[in-house]
Scaffold this motif. Sequence first.
Motif, PDB file in Angstrom:
ATOM      1  N   ARG A  86       0.836  -1.207   0.000  1.00 15.49           N
ATOM      2  CA  ARG A  86       0.000   0.000   0.000  1.00 15.49           C
ATOM      3  C   ARG A  86       0.870   1.256   0.000  1.00 15.49           C
ATOM      4  O   ARG A  86       0.532   2.249  -0.639  1.00 15.49           O
ATOM      5  CB  ARG A  86      -0.943  -0.020   1.206  1.00 15.49           C
ATOM      6  CG  ARG A  86      -1.962  -1.148   1.141  1.00 15.49           C
ATOM      7  CD  ARG A  86      -2.861  -1.185   2.362  1.00 15.49           C
ATOM      8  NE  ARG A  86      -3.835  -0.100   2.338  1.00 15.49           N
ATOM      9  CZ  ARG A  86      -4.730   0.108   3.295  1.00 15.49           C
ATOM     10  NH1 ARG A  86      -4.749  -0.682   4.367  1.00 15.49           N
ATOM     11  NH2 ARG A  86      -5.586   1.104   3.216  1.00 15.49           N
ATOM     12  N   TYR A  87       1.989   1.195   0.725  1.00 17.56           N
ATOM     13  CA  TYR A  87       2.928   2.312   0.683  1.00 17.56           C
ATOM     14  C   TYR A  87       3.443   2.527  -0.739  1.00 17.56           C
ATOM     15  O   TYR A  87       3.474   3.655  -1.246  1.00 17.56           O
ATOM     16  CB  TYR A  87       4.121   2.033   1.602  1.00 17.56           C
ATOM     17  CG  TYR A  87       3.853   2.125   3.086  1.00 17.56           C
ATOM     18  CD1 TYR A  87       2.761   2.814   3.607  1.00 17.56           C
ATOM     19  CD2 TYR A  87       4.725   1.518   3.994  1.00 17.56           C
ATOM     20  CE1 TYR A  87       2.548   2.895   4.979  1.00 17.56           C
ATOM     21  CE2 TYR A  87       4.522   1.604   5.365  1.00 17.56           C
ATOM     22  CZ  TYR A  87       3.435   2.287   5.850  1.00 17.56           C
ATOM     23  OH  TYR A  87       3.229   2.383   7.208  1.00 17.56           O
ATOM     24  N   GLY A  90       1.001   4.078  -3.052  1.00 19.59           N
ATOM     25  CA  GLY A  90       0.767   5.494  -2.796  1.00 19.59           C
ATOM     26  C   GLY A  90       1.884   6.400  -3.273  1.00 19.59           C
ATOM     27  O   GLY A  90       1.734   7.624  -3.261  1.00 19.59           O
ATOM     28  N   HIS A 254      -3.068   5.610  10.062  1.00 13.52           N
ATOM     29  CA  HIS A 254      -3.976   6.187   9.074  1.00 13.52           C
ATOM     30  C   HIS A 254      -4.806   5.070   8.438  1.00 13.52           C
ATOM     31  O   HIS A 254      -4.307   3.996   8.160  1.00 13.52           O
ATOM     32  CB  HIS A 254      -3.182   6.931   8.008  1.00 13.52           C
ATOM     33  CG  HIS A 254      -3.986   7.895   7.198  1.00 13.52           C
ATOM     34  ND1 HIS A 254      -4.860   7.499   6.217  1.00 13.52           N
ATOM     35  CD2 HIS A 254      -4.040   9.249   7.227  1.00 13.52           C
ATOM     36  CE1 HIS A 254      -5.426   8.576   5.664  1.00 13.52           C
ATOM     37  NE2 HIS A 254      -4.946   9.641   6.265  1.00 13.52           N
ATOM     38  N   GLY A 255      -6.054   5.337   8.204  1.00 10.34           N
ATOM     39  CA  GLY A 255      -6.912   4.314   7.599  1.00 10.34           C
ATOM     40  C   GLY A 255      -6.589   4.015   6.151  1.00 10.34           C
ATOM     41  O   GLY A 255      -6.910   2.930   5.654  1.00 10.34           O
ATOM     42  N   ASP A 256      -5.972   4.968   5.468  1.00  8.12           N
ATOM     43  CA  ASP A 256      -5.645   4.794   4.052  1.00  8.12           C
ATOM     44  C   ASP A 256      -4.232   5.304   3.814  1.00  8.12           C
ATOM     45  O   ASP A 256      -4.034   6.449   3.380  1.00  8.12           O
ATOM     46  CB  ASP A 256      -6.650   5.559   3.180  1.00  8.12           C
ATOM     47  CG  ASP A 256      -6.477   5.297   1.703  1.00  8.12           C
ATOM     48  OD1 ASP A 256      -5.443   4.711   1.313  1.00  8.12           O
ATOM     49  OD2 ASP A 256      -7.370   5.685   0.919  1.00  8.12           O
ATOM     50  N   SER A 258      -2.007   4.735   1.581  1.00  6.18           N
ATOM     51  CA  SER A 258      -1.694   5.130   0.199  1.00  6.18           C
ATOM     52  C   SER A 258      -2.109   6.573  -0.042  1.00  6.18           C
ATOM     53  O   SER A 258      -1.346   7.382  -0.606  1.00  6.18           O
ATOM     54  CB  SER A 258      -2.400   4.208  -0.801  1.00  6.18           C
ATOM     55  OG  SER A 258      -1.939   2.886  -0.699  1.00  6.18           O
ATOM     56  N   GLN A 259      -3.334   6.917   0.378  1.00  4.60           N
ATOM     57  CA  GLN A 259      -3.807   8.282   0.185  1.00  4.60           C
ATOM     58  C   GLN A 259      -3.030   9.257   1.053  1.00  4.60           C
ATOM     59  O   GLN A 259      -2.756  10.395   0.636  1.00  4.60           O
ATOM     60  CB  GLN A 259      -5.299   8.380   0.516  1.00  4.60           C
ATOM     61  CG  GLN A 259      -5.910   9.742   0.197  1.00  4.60           C
ATOM     62  CD  GLN A 259      -5.747  10.121  -1.263  1.00  4.60           C
ATOM     63  OE1 GLN A 259      -6.060   9.331  -2.147  1.00  4.60           O
ATOM     64  NE2 GLN A 259      -5.234  11.322  -1.520  1.00  4.60           N
TER      65      GLN A 259
END
Length: 273
Positions: A86-87, A90, A254-256, A258-259
Amino acid sequence: MATVLDEIIVGVRADLEERRREVPLQAMRERAAVAVRSSPARDAHAALAGGRLDDHGIRIISEVKRSSPSKGALADIASPAELARRYEAGGASAVSVLTERHRFGGSLQDLDAVRAAVDIPVLRKDFTVDEYMIHEARAHGADLILLIVAALDDSQLAEYLALTHELGMNALVEAHTVEEIERAVAVGSRIVGVNVRNLKTLDVDPRNYAALAPNLPAGVVRVAESGVQGPEQVADYARDGADAVLVGEALVRHGDPSQAIRDFRAASLTVRG
């Protein structure tokens, strides 16, 4: 009186001796040599270097961090590999993996999982206090290691940095004061991190980056460490000349993620153009 850094290093050395008994130094050297031949380290310096910012902003080193001495448990990371993916999705330029187990809840298994999951450089984030750990990092696929100036004398700093480069890796050389920056530069460090966390008290003051950064010479990659709660701190670090920012707690909570990385990088564009 022992500092928090001193206490952490006691645990690091104890764990190191356990691993060394299982795999002696010569065997670990051989494992590292195999890794150098079969899977050379990725170029972390190029990945983090300033002056080549793309349209998405400052470089982000995103951290797989389960806990910390100052905050305790931060996040239940069931899959370090998935978090690392996910990192990368992003736009992270590198992934930092804590491998110290007592205060940070990390492991070499986390490092292995992340290395297998992403194509960007991976930092083995531990308190390097012995040659063994450098060979070990390369054997486990690390592209980048941490050298903390406050934990090493000048001879060790120079020796460990040279060995890191011999194995094809880079080192994030971490400083907290003007004198430590000077010591880092004197041994030829190419990537210098300014950590705004006080190692004696664990207090964080992001303003310390602006105060110390002018002492970093042109030509080194400048990394701001600690103190990021949101995009505004990333923008401040970018304004003060950071090429990259290392972020842990704000991402794992953080929940997201990537964002969050996209938001961090976008914030840097507001001051860098």
